[in-house]
Scaffold this motif. Sequence first.
Motif, PDB file in Angstrom:
ATOM      1  N   LEU A 148       0.821  -1.209   0.000  1.00 30.53           N
ATOM      2  CA  LEU A 148       0.000   0.000   0.000  1.00 30.53           C
ATOM      3  C   LEU A 148       0.855   1.259   0.000  1.00 30.53           C
ATOM      4  O   LEU A 148       0.537   2.246  -0.681  1.00 30.53           O
ATOM      5  CB  LEU A 148      -0.935   0.003   1.218  1.00 30.53           C
ATOM      6  N   SER A 174       1.976   2.014  -3.341  1.00 32.61           N
ATOM      7  CA  SER A 174       0.924   2.509  -4.240  1.00 32.61           C
ATOM      8  C   SER A 174       0.415   3.880  -3.815  1.00 32.61           C
ATOM      9  O   SER A 174      -0.292   4.543  -4.571  1.00 32.61           O
ATOM     10  CB  SER A 174      -0.254   1.529  -4.254  1.00 32.61           C
ATOM     11  N   LYS A 213      -1.706   4.421  -1.358  1.00 30.01           N
ATOM     12  CA  LYS A 213      -3.115   4.327  -1.005  1.00 30.01           C
ATOM     13  C   LYS A 213      -3.281   3.890   0.453  1.00 30.01           C
ATOM     14  O   LYS A 213      -2.418   3.241   1.028  1.00 30.01           O
ATOM     15  CB  LYS A 213      -3.826   3.301  -1.905  1.00 30.01           C
ATOM     16  N   GLN A 214      -4.451   4.227   1.033  1.00 26.85           N
ATOM     17  CA  GLN A 214      -4.811   3.767   2.369  1.00 26.85           C
ATOM     18  C   GLN A 214      -5.607   2.462   2.241  1.00 26.85           C
ATOM     19  O   GLN A 214      -6.260   2.213   1.221  1.00 26.85           O
ATOM     20  CB  GLN A 214      -5.666   4.831   3.082  1.00 26.85           C
ATOM     21  N   GLU A 249      -9.198   2.619   1.184  1.00 29.48           N
ATOM     22  CA  GLU A 249      -9.434   2.911  -0.225  1.00 29.48           C
ATOM     23  C   GLU A 249      -9.328   1.659  -1.085  1.00 29.48           C
ATOM     24  O   GLU A 249      -9.911   1.587  -2.172  1.00 29.48           O
ATOM     25  CB  GLU A 249      -8.413   3.943  -0.731  1.00 29.48           C
ATOM     26  N   VAL A 250      -8.597   0.686  -0.567  1.00 29.06           N
ATOM     27  CA  VAL A 250      -8.288  -0.508  -1.356  1.00 29.06           C
ATOM     28  C   VAL A 250      -9.303  -1.635  -1.140  1.00 29.06           C
ATOM     29  O   VAL A 250      -9.671  -2.344  -2.076  1.00 29.06           O
ATOM     30  CB  VAL A 250      -6.867  -1.004  -1.017  1.00 29.06           C
TER      31      VAL A 250
END
Length: 823
Positions: free
Chosen positions: A591, A594, A596-597, A600-601
């Motif tokens: 993560l 990327s 992202k949190q 969010e995934v």
Amino acid sequence: MANIHTKLAKELGIKPAQVNAFVKLYDEGATVPFIARYRKEKTQGLDDSQLRALEKGLNYERDMASRRAKILELLQGQGNLTEALQTRIEQATSKLELEDIYLPYRPRRRSLAAKARAAGLGDVADKLLASEMTPTEALEGYQLPETVTDDMGNEIEVDFSDAEKQLAGVEAIIIDNWTQELELLDTLRTGFAKIATINSSLASEDKREVGEKFADYFEHSESLARLPNHRLLAMLRGRQENVLVLKVDGEDAPFIEKIISKFELDAKQPEANRQFLVTAANSLWKDKWRPHLEHRLLTEKRLAAEADAIDVFASNLQHLLMAAPAGRKVILGVDPGIRHGVKMAVIDEHGQVIRDSDNMPAIATVYPFAPDNKMGEAKATIAELLKTHQVELVAIGNGTASRETDAMIKELIDADDAITAKAVIVNESGASVYSASELASDELADLDVSIRGAVSIARRLQDPLSELVKVEPKAIGVGQYQHDVNQSQLSDSLDKVTQDCVNAVGVDVNTASPAILAHIAGLNRNVAQQIVNYRKQHGAFTSREQLKDVPRLGVKTFEQAAGFLRIRNGEEPLDATGVHPESYGLVKEILAKSGKQITEVLGNDSFINTLTTDGIEAANDDNISVAAIKQELAKPAHDPRPEFKTAQFRDDVNSISDLEEGMQLEGVVTNVTGFGCFVDVGVHQDGLVHISEMANDFVEDPMNLVKPGDIVSVRVISVDAKRNRIGFSMKSDQATSVKPEVAAAAKPTIDKVEDRARPARTPHKNNKSKPANSKNARNNPRTNARTNPREENAKAVKPTNKPKTEENKIGSLGALLKQAGLK
């Protein structure tokens, strides 16, 4: 061990490396659910069913190896171990075969042969076999020792005082020597197995009436090799109840001739010697080998039948436990009754009994039926419960007064637009067992035992798995001859099925009962109770890490269990998924890369496919599957159970008397056996779809076609109201052109006692009321989870042209042929 691994790989059609990987993990204490979910990389993708088969085979082969080593040690100590004998022992494929090989060498100090040898008659036996002399001549010069001792040096009493007794001892020695010809025994066993029949007969006339359910076996004979498993279990049950006498039958002459030929007895001279040895050959077969072979063949057949019955039970239980849950809904549980009233309880979306502002439980008991007949009061009470608590579903137990209660509640719902609940019939088998259990006393301490049943019925609709694990599987009643099989093997099999189902779904550690927690990989009843106790003392768990503070939950236990224990709305979002804590670090690295949190995934399938592990060292850990992690992130806490569906029961069919031949009905499969399946169409008596009526094409195994909880369409082909027997067909209409009587005569009569003894439900009044409101058109849903206890007990009553009121007496091949005009 290497040989065992190779053998298992060949039998299961997998690679030796997969077996080796499993055995290593298994011996290190890993459980099958943990290996199946979190060590797929090491086993190269073996699933839980393959791993269970591997586990069973490994344990069996290890037991075999242990017994094999013991037998070799015993034979070595006796001085009887030869190279050929050792080879046979090493090549034995079953425990029965191992014991057969060892049988002739098993010490029997009190046998006639052992006493005769101790008395010195072994030399006489050798003379008769090796020389041309009569038995009397061989005895000349024999003197009985003053004292006779066994091979341990202990003095024993023998009686060889005259020539007749001495010759009997000599014959016993010769027969004992011949029993060591194991290859000959193999030949005879194979030949006898092909021609052996099993005959059953009535034990005595005074058993005829009490054993009526076994009537088809009072005079019955068929090939043992082709005998269906369920029919053998029926015969064995009849014998157990002292109603039947069973006998394995077959010819003697061909097998005696093989023994005579093997030992070349026809060439023996003089005639007296030949006659003596031929008599010994007859005795070897009739007194030694044939009884042994009869026992072995019947034992092998019984073990196979028991294994099949256990598999049937396990498969049915798996489908029942994995039935679709109604989900987090407010449910009114209803336990119908007549004299003792209709008991009710409302549960919330978490399965807890709802309480009002005064902390009083939302429960009630009403008496709408005779003798009280307080219908108006009952409807008012039910309406109040439904409206006050905004009930979404009504779960009605399928026992006494089920359809009457169902009709009453549906009429109530139809008459009031403010009520939006739907009524569902739920199987209540075993609910009474739970109600009186220690677990129920702990969970529902302030509720009466009678009300606890209503709570259990509601919970079964909400989440069948969570509630059914609280009941002994055998009390649920989806087995076939469950009380006639090896109970320890049955319990072990059912425990493993339950464990696999529970871990496949996972549990919320903050709401789970000790009963379901005990089935999580790595946990037991003690640790499960410790988790619940910790939860009560410290409040809800906020993270999986907190589980490490639970007493007796060590590092290894945490490793095995953590991934299956879910924590919703906790400190760590991953705790609500099937991602194992050992992989959290890797997930966070992915993560971070990327940008992202985790929030969010989760559930974002398209984005997850773009995640990369390039340059991340943790991704190279062979204990971790990156593909499995991505799958969990895409579908966090995915429930593998099917979508909740219900069956539609006809409003005008409430009892067996409402059924007519030719009716097309929708029903729920309640049990599947080796001879067909049972279907509930809402008349308080399950009907049998015989295996020959399940499809237009040949059906080898009913389990390949249906499973408990399936919703199927059936056609009524026979109704016997007097004996509470219903025959259904799942064949298409095109298959009905054959005249029923002829069709019945043409197929094998395998509807024996296993089809006869099914317990009928408690008779109900025929309620044919049809409210005018179209909303009441039969919409009587049944949960996929419902299953009724029906063992082997069903008889397919074949259709006839006789009036419906006349008793159908078909039950034997002779009767079928006669009815078809062929006899």
